[in-house]
Design a protein around this motif. Structure first.
Motif, PDB file in Angstrom:
ATOM      1  N   ALA A  28       0.830  -1.207   0.000  1.00 53.68           N
ATOM      2  CA  ALA A  28       0.000   0.000   0.000  1.00 53.68           C
ATOM      3  C   ALA A  28       0.868   1.262   0.000  1.00 53.68           C
ATOM      4  CB  ALA A  28      -0.929  -0.012   1.209  1.00 53.68           C
ATOM      5  N   ARG A  29       0.375   2.298  -0.671  1.00 60.02           N
ATOM      6  CA  ARG A  29       1.084   3.585  -0.731  1.00 60.02           C
ATOM      7  C   ARG A  29       0.161   4.672  -0.195  1.00 60.02           C
ATOM      8  NH1 ARG A  29       3.762   4.377  -6.511  1.00 60.02           N
ATOM      9  NH2 ARG A  29       4.696   6.095  -5.309  1.00 60.02           N
ATOM     10  N   ILE A  30       0.156   4.792   1.129  1.00 56.80           N
ATOM     11  CA  ILE A  30      -0.690   5.780   1.797  1.00 56.80           C
ATOM     12  C   ILE A  30       0.018   7.149   1.741  1.00 56.80           C
ATOM     13  CG2 ILE A  30      -1.762   6.450   3.969  1.00 56.80           C
ATOM     14  CD1 ILE A  30      -1.990   3.487   4.666  1.00 56.80           C
ATOM     15  N   GLU A  31      -0.689   8.151   1.263  1.00 54.62           N
ATOM     16  CA  GLU A  31      -0.116   9.492   1.111  1.00 54.62           C
ATOM     17  C   GLU A  31      -0.565  10.451   2.205  1.00 54.62           C
ATOM     18  OE1 GLU A  31      -1.148  10.751  -2.764  1.00 54.62           O
ATOM     19  OE2 GLU A  31       0.325   9.462  -3.769  1.00 54.62           O
ATOM     20  N   ALA A  32      -1.734  10.241   2.819  1.00 56.72           N
ATOM     21  CA  ALA A  32      -2.211  11.183   3.841  1.00 56.72           C
ATOM     22  C   ALA A  32      -3.197  10.477   4.750  1.00 56.72           C
ATOM     23  CB  ALA A  32      -2.861  12.396   3.186  1.00 56.72           C
ATOM     24  N   TRP A  33      -3.293  10.959   5.992  1.00 55.27           N
ATOM     25  CA  TRP A  33      -4.266  10.483   6.975  1.00 55.27           C
ATOM     26  C   TRP A  33      -4.938  11.702   7.576  1.00 55.27           C
ATOM     27  CZ3 TRP A  33      -4.618  11.491  12.238  1.00 55.27           C
ATOM     28  CH2 TRP A  33      -5.548  10.721  12.955  1.00 55.27           C
ATOM     29  N   ARG A  34      -6.266  11.645   7.677  1.00 50.40           N
ATOM     30  CA  ARG A  34      -7.028  12.773   8.225  1.00 50.40           C
ATOM     31  C   ARG A  34      -8.025  12.260   9.252  1.00 50.40           C
ATOM     32  NH1 ARG A  34      -7.567  14.022   2.721  1.00 50.40           N
ATOM     33  NH2 ARG A  34      -9.780  13.429   2.798  1.00 50.40           N
ATOM     34  N   TRP A  35      -8.285  13.104  10.250  1.00 53.78           N
ATOM     35  CA  TRP A  35      -9.298  12.806  11.281  1.00 53.78           C
ATOM     36  C   TRP A  35     -10.344  13.899  11.191  1.00 53.78           C
ATOM     37  CZ3 TRP A  35     -10.709   9.155  14.694  1.00 53.78           C
ATOM     38  CH2 TRP A  35     -11.549   9.524  15.757  1.00 53.78           C
ATOM     39  N   ASP A  36     -11.573  13.514  10.919  1.00 55.73           N
ATOM     40  CA  ASP A  36     -12.631  14.498  10.696  1.00 55.73           C
ATOM     41  C   ASP A  36     -13.922  13.999  11.315  1.00 55.73           C
ATOM     42  OD1 ASP A  36     -14.090  16.639   9.855  1.00 55.73           O
ATOM     43  OD2 ASP A  36     -14.288  15.946   7.773  1.00 55.73           O
ATOM     44  N   ARG A  49      -9.808   8.977   7.718  1.00 52.87           N
ATOM     45  CA  ARG A  49      -9.774   8.774   6.275  1.00 52.87           C
ATOM     46  C   ARG A  49      -8.324   8.825   5.828  1.00 52.87           C
ATOM     47  NH1 ARG A  49     -14.398  11.724   7.198  1.00 52.87           N
ATOM     48  NH2 ARG A  49     -16.313  10.974   6.135  1.00 52.87           N
ATOM     49  N   VAL A  50      -8.007   8.024   4.833  1.00 55.77           N
ATOM     50  CA  VAL A  50      -6.661   8.015   4.280  1.00 55.77           C
ATOM     51  C   VAL A  50      -6.746   8.200   2.778  1.00 55.77           C
ATOM     52  CG1 VAL A  50      -5.737   6.543   6.116  1.00 55.77           C
ATOM     53  CG2 VAL A  50      -6.644   5.495   4.042  1.00 55.77           C
ATOM     54  N   GLU A  51      -5.692   8.782   2.228  1.00 52.61           N
ATOM     55  CA  GLU A  51      -5.553   8.882   0.785  1.00 52.61           C
ATOM     56  C   GLU A  51      -4.462   7.918   0.366  1.00 52.61           C
ATOM     57  OE1 GLU A  51      -4.806  12.874  -0.360  1.00 52.61           O
ATOM     58  OE2 GLU A  51      -6.637  13.671   0.576  1.00 52.61           O
ATOM     59  N   THR A  93     -14.190   1.402   3.819  1.00 52.28           N
ATOM     60  CA  THR A  93     -15.018   1.644   2.642  1.00 52.28           C
ATOM     61  C   THR A  93     -14.389   2.731   1.781  1.00 52.28           C
ATOM     62  OG1 THR A  93     -16.361   3.253   3.850  1.00 52.28           O
ATOM     63  CG2 THR A  93     -17.118   0.959   3.835  1.00 52.28           C
ATOM     64  N   ARG A  94     -14.647   2.621   0.498  1.00 57.24           N
ATOM     65  CA  ARG A  94     -14.095   3.602  -0.448  1.00 57.24           C
ATOM     66  C   ARG A  94     -15.100   4.729  -0.647  1.00 57.24           C
ATOM     67  NH1 ARG A  94     -11.143   2.018  -6.132  1.00 57.24           N
ATOM     68  NH2 ARG A  94     -10.424   4.131  -6.634  1.00 57.24           N
ATOM     69  N   TRP A 110     -10.195   6.484   1.312  1.00 58.80           N
ATOM     70  CA  TRP A 110     -10.744   5.325   2.033  1.00 58.80           C
ATOM     71  C   TRP A 110     -11.141   5.766   3.428  1.00 58.80           C
ATOM     72  CZ3 TRP A 110     -11.122   0.628  -0.558  1.00 58.80           C
ATOM     73  CH2 TRP A 110     -10.445   0.577  -1.791  1.00 58.80           C
ATOM     74  N   ARG A 111     -12.351   5.322   3.835  1.00 62.96           N
ATOM     75  CA  ARG A 111     -12.896   5.670   5.155  1.00 62.96           C
ATOM     76  C   ARG A 111     -12.720   4.476   6.075  1.00 62.96           C
ATOM     77  NH1 ARG A 111     -17.751   8.602   7.251  1.00 62.96           N
ATOM     78  NH2 ARG A 111     -18.545   7.414   9.026  1.00 62.96           N
ATOM     79  N   ILE A 112     -12.128   4.749   7.243  1.00 63.59           N
ATOM     80  CA  ILE A 112     -11.980   3.718   8.253  1.00 63.59           C
ATOM     81  C   ILE A 112     -13.146   3.847   9.228  1.00 63.59           C
ATOM     82  CG2 ILE A 112     -10.465   2.779  10.040  1.00 63.59           C
ATOM     83  CD1 ILE A 112      -8.113   4.118   8.645  1.00 63.59           C
ATOM     84  N   GLU A 113     -13.994   2.857   9.241  1.00 67.76           N
ATOM     85  CA  GLU A 113     -15.168   2.943  10.121  1.00 67.76           C
ATOM     86  C   GLU A 113     -14.749   2.842  11.579  1.00 67.76           C
ATOM     87  OE1 GLU A 113     -18.001   3.673   9.111  1.00 67.76           O
ATOM     88  OE2 GLU A 113     -17.731   3.439   6.945  1.00 67.76           O
ATOM     89  N   PRO A 114     -15.495   3.455  12.462  1.00 68.40           N
ATOM     90  CA  PRO A 114     -15.193   3.335  13.892  1.00 68.40           C
ATOM     91  C   PRO A 114     -15.118   1.890  14.331  1.00 68.40           C
ATOM     92  CG  PRO A 114     -16.823   5.041  13.529  1.00 68.40           C
ATOM     93  CD  PRO A 114     -16.652   4.342  12.212  1.00 68.40           C
TER      94      PRO A 114
END
Length: 252
Positions: A205-213, A218-220, A236-237, A243-247
């Protein structure tokens, strides 16, 4: 009146000068060897004193250059003598030396002494003025240096206070944003999501960013497949590369 070169010392001594209406001047030419101008003047003075018609404590001597100074060339001077006893006031005359008229001025010892004292006073006054000027300039430079040092210290303190204020403001903004994103939630929740994302990342995997909102991570990432290999939590995409990481409660 100019005395001829063959005038004898006895003739000058017998004249006495007591009843003369005008001081009698004796003049002769003096030669100086090759040298710098001040060296030639010194040599001419020594020669004039040595060839004086009377002891030097009885006569005034005035030295006049007859030829301009030139390198590697001797110089000629006119040595003019007059008895001290005959000079009661300033005396100006013109004598002839080697066929050339030479103006000469004699002054009594009292005038010379007054002039010397005046020169000393003027020199001392000038020295005092120079010293005061130097002290004033030094004081101004010192005060300027101290002022610049104080200004630099104030600027440093202001910069440090501004940096601390900006850091505090940035911390408040981050705290406000975190509270708005997940009201009532502890900071451990986003940190736990970030730790899971790092641990569950797929090898390719090549993850470029992680965000908390708003309580959701969510990751890019590049690629069409999920960037996570752990199925413990649902992923989920939501769009191209997002990509959204569910709780954790929903992923179980």
């Amino acid at each position: 009146m100019v005395e001829p070169d063959d005038l004898t010392v006895d003739d000058i001594a017998r004249d006495g000068g007591g009843g003369a209406a005008q001081p009698r001047v004796f003049a002769r030419a003096v030669h100086a060897p090759v040298g710098w101008p001040w060296e030639q003047v010194r040599a001419a003075q020594l020669a004039a004193c040595h060839e004086a018609p009377l002891p030097m404590d009885q006569v005034h001597l005035r030295l006049k250059r007859l030829t301009p100074w030139r390198p590697v060339q001797t110089a000629r001077f006119a040595a003019c003598y007059v008895r001290i006893a005959e000079i009661a006031e300033r005396f100006e005359t013109q004598v002839e030396v080697e066929g050339r008229p030479v103006p000469v001025v004699f002054e009594p010892p009292e005038s010379l002494a007054r002039r010397a004292r005046r020169s000393v006073l003027v020199g001392a006054g000038a020295a005092v003025v120079v010293a005061l000027l130097f002290v004033s300039i030094a004081g101004a430079l010192l005060a300027r240096a101290q002022g610049e040092e104080q200004l630099a210290a104030l600027e440093h303190d202001a910069a440090m206070k501004l940096q601390r204020a900006e850091a505090a403001q940035s911390f408040r903004r981050q705290s406000t944003a975190l509270a708005a994103a997940a009201p009532g939630e502890l900071v451990s929740a986003p940190l736990a999501d970030l730790a899971w994302a790092m641990a569950a990342r797929a090898p390719d995997a090549r993850i470029e960013a992680w965000r908390w909102d708003h309580g959701v991570s969510r990751v890019e990432a590049r690629g069409e497949a999920s960037p996570f290999a752990d199925s413990h939590r649902a992923v989920t995409r939501e769009g191209a590369g997002v990509w959204r990481i569910e709780p954790e409660e929903r992923g179980r």
